[in-house]
Design a protein around this motif. Structure first.
Motif, PDB file in Angstrom:
ATOM      1  N   UNK A 239       0.820  -1.202   0.000  1.00 15.15           N
ATOM      2  CA  UNK A 239       0.000   0.000   0.000  1.00 15.15           C
ATOM      3  C   UNK A 239       0.855   1.253   0.000  1.00 15.15           C
ATOM      4  N   UNK A 240       0.476   2.270  -0.779  1.00 13.59           N
ATOM      5  CA  UNK A 240       1.200   3.541  -0.760  1.00 13.59           C
ATOM      6  C   UNK A 240       0.814   4.341   0.485  1.00 13.59           C
ATOM      7  N   UNK A 241       1.287   5.581   0.555  1.00 13.69           N
ATOM      8  CA  UNK A 241       0.909   6.461   1.648  1.00 13.69           C
ATOM      9  C   UNK A 241      -0.611   6.576   1.699  1.00 13.69           C
ATOM     10  N   UNK A 242      -1.194   6.208   2.826  1.00 16.89           N
ATOM     11  CA  UNK A 242      -2.650   6.075   2.895  1.00 16.89           C
ATOM     12  C   UNK A 242      -3.280   7.262   3.628  1.00 16.89           C
ATOM     13  N   UNK A 243      -3.105   8.448   3.085  1.00 16.62           N
ATOM     14  CA  UNK A 243      -3.718   9.646   3.649  1.00 16.62           C
ATOM     15  C   UNK A 243      -5.096   9.813   3.021  1.00 16.62           C
ATOM     16  N   UNK A 244      -6.140   9.624   3.820  1.00 15.33           N
ATOM     17  CA  UNK A 244      -7.493   9.607   3.279  1.00 15.33           C
ATOM     18  C   UNK A 244      -7.897  10.947   2.677  1.00 15.33           C
ATOM     19  N   UNK A 245      -7.338  12.027   3.178  1.00 15.37           N
ATOM     20  CA  UNK A 245      -7.717  13.348   2.669  1.00 15.37           C
ATOM     21  C   UNK A 245      -7.294  13.523   1.212  1.00 15.37           C
ATOM     22  N   UNK A 246      -6.293  12.761   0.752  1.00 16.63           N
ATOM     23  CA  UNK A 246      -5.801  12.870  -0.629  1.00 16.63           C
ATOM     24  C   UNK A 246      -6.339  11.766  -1.535  1.00 16.63           C
ATOM     25  N   UNK A 247      -6.939  10.739  -0.954  1.00 12.01           N
ATOM     26  CA  UNK A 247      -7.339   9.568  -1.741  1.00 12.01           C
ATOM     27  C   UNK A 247      -8.765   9.706  -2.260  1.00 12.01           C
ATOM     28  N   UNK A 248      -8.908  10.308  -3.393  1.00  7.39           N
ATOM     29  CA  UNK A 248     -10.217  10.403  -4.030  1.00  7.39           C
ATOM     30  C   UNK A 248     -10.428   9.186  -4.923  1.00  7.39           C
ATOM     31  N   UNK A 249     -11.621   8.615  -4.870  1.00  3.41           N
ATOM     32  CA  UNK A 249     -11.893   7.399  -5.647  1.00  3.41           C
ATOM     33  C   UNK A 249     -11.871   7.713  -7.134  1.00  3.41           C
ATOM     34  N   UNK A 250     -11.025   6.969  -7.844  1.00  2.94           N
ATOM     35  CA  UNK A 250     -10.899   7.097  -9.299  1.00  2.94           C
ATOM     36  C   UNK A 250     -10.794   5.693  -9.895  1.00  2.94           C
ATOM     37  N   UNK A 251     -11.079   5.543 -11.178  1.00  6.64           N
ATOM     38  CA  UNK A 251     -10.895   4.224 -11.810  1.00  6.64           C
ATOM     39  C   UNK A 251      -9.465   3.702 -11.697  1.00  6.64           C
ATOM     40  N   UNK A 252      -8.476   4.592 -11.789  1.00 11.24           N
ATOM     41  CA  UNK A 252      -7.083   4.153 -11.684  1.00 11.24           C
ATOM     42  C   UNK A 252      -6.775   3.630 -10.279  1.00 11.24           C
TER      43      UNK A 252
END
Length: 308
Positions: A239-252
């Protein structure tokens, strides 16, 4: 002839004396005057006299009944007749429905949309892998199968990935995962998540209905009201850096989730049990089509300490 008149007069005198003593009529003569005074009362006096008995009768049941209890210092209602709900309680119910329930409905819709996107990227991934593998070895089958609106499978080689969306919105303890982060604490609605799980099974466990064969949770995707995600899972997901504030759901991002789950499943080989553990087999295991020598994947290790 001279004694008989005297005896006859003595008897009536005795009866006359007893009658006057037992029934003193003159003493009770004033009693009939009471009803006449009631007849001449004024209207106010009559209403006051009627109100007093009613107050007495209404006060008596309050001491013995056990009806609904009010919270704003009003008297309790009679059993079977609850009082009207106080305004403050209605406001609390309304606020709860307006804030928490509407937020959970929005989170469910976001999770459903993320799961539908996960389906699409999984189908695309299966098509691409099939095109690459078929020229090399057509016996290696990679397939996608939809089970229902909340489950689909990806089968590749001897592995089966099962993606399941949970129908409920959940929250976690204060110190778990993303909960202590500033991003979550600044808005209480971000404390609730929809979740999508990826499980790894042996494909033959489903094919031959070996009901006691284990499955392993590879990863879990948490989706919030802002359509951001938090990904947790086994260490093999890298898993990469798991900062939820930056993780917007995208197809990629969802494709990366599927690819990582497939890599973890492929690299986790099946381990056969030691010989002493399979020396005996029960009739029940034989009748249920269980292979005692079945292997298990013991290479998975969960990463509980993740940054947020």
């Amino acid at each position: 002839m001279a004694k008989s008149p005297t005896q006859r007069n003595a008897v009536p005198e005795l009866f006359t004396t007893e009658t006057t003593v037992v029934t003193p009529v003159p003493d009770q003569a004033p009693l009939p005057a009471a009803p006449k005074k009631r007849a001449v009362r004024t209207g106010k006096e009559a209403k006051a006299s009627q109100a007093a008995p009613k107050a007495a009768t209404s006060a008596a049941p309050e001491a013995v009944h056990s009806g609904a209890t009010a919270t704003d210092d009003r008297p309790t209602a009679e059993a079977g007749s609850p009082t009207e709900a106080p305004a403050d309680r209605l406001d609390q119910i309304f606020d709860g429905l307006k804030q928490k329930s509407t937020a959970k409905q929005a989170i469910f819709r976001n999770t459903q949309a993320a799961f539908d996107t996960l389906r699409l990227v999984s189908q695309e991934l299966v098509v691409e892998l099939t095109r690459k593998l078929t020229p090399l070895d057509s016996s290696v089958v990679i397939e996608y199968r939809s089970v229902n609106d909340m489950e689909f499978h990806i089968k590749f080689s001897g592995d089966l990935l099962v993606f399941v969306m949970h129908s409920n919105v959940v929250t976690f303890a204060e110190d778990y995962g993303p909960m202590p982060s500033a991003y979550v604490t600044e808005d209480f609605r971000r404390r609730f998540f929809g979740h999508i799980m990826a499980y790894n099974f042996m494909a033959d466990s489903i094919k031959y209905q070996r009901l006691n064969d284990p499955g392993y949770l590879v990863g879990r995707l948490l989706v919030n009201i802002d359509n951001h995600y938090y990904l947790e899972g086994v260490q093999q997901l890298e898993l990469p850096n798991n900062d939820m504030s930056d993780n917007l759901i995208t197809p990629d991002g969802l494709r990366l989730f599927v690819e990582s789950a497939m890599i973890a499943a492929v690299n986790n080989d099946l381990i056969a049990p030691p010989l002493p553990e399979i020396q005996k087999i029960s009739v029940k295991q034989k009748l249920e089509n269980q292979q005692v020598s079945r292997g298990s994947k013991v290479g998975f290790s969960f990463s509980h300490e993740q940054s947020y």
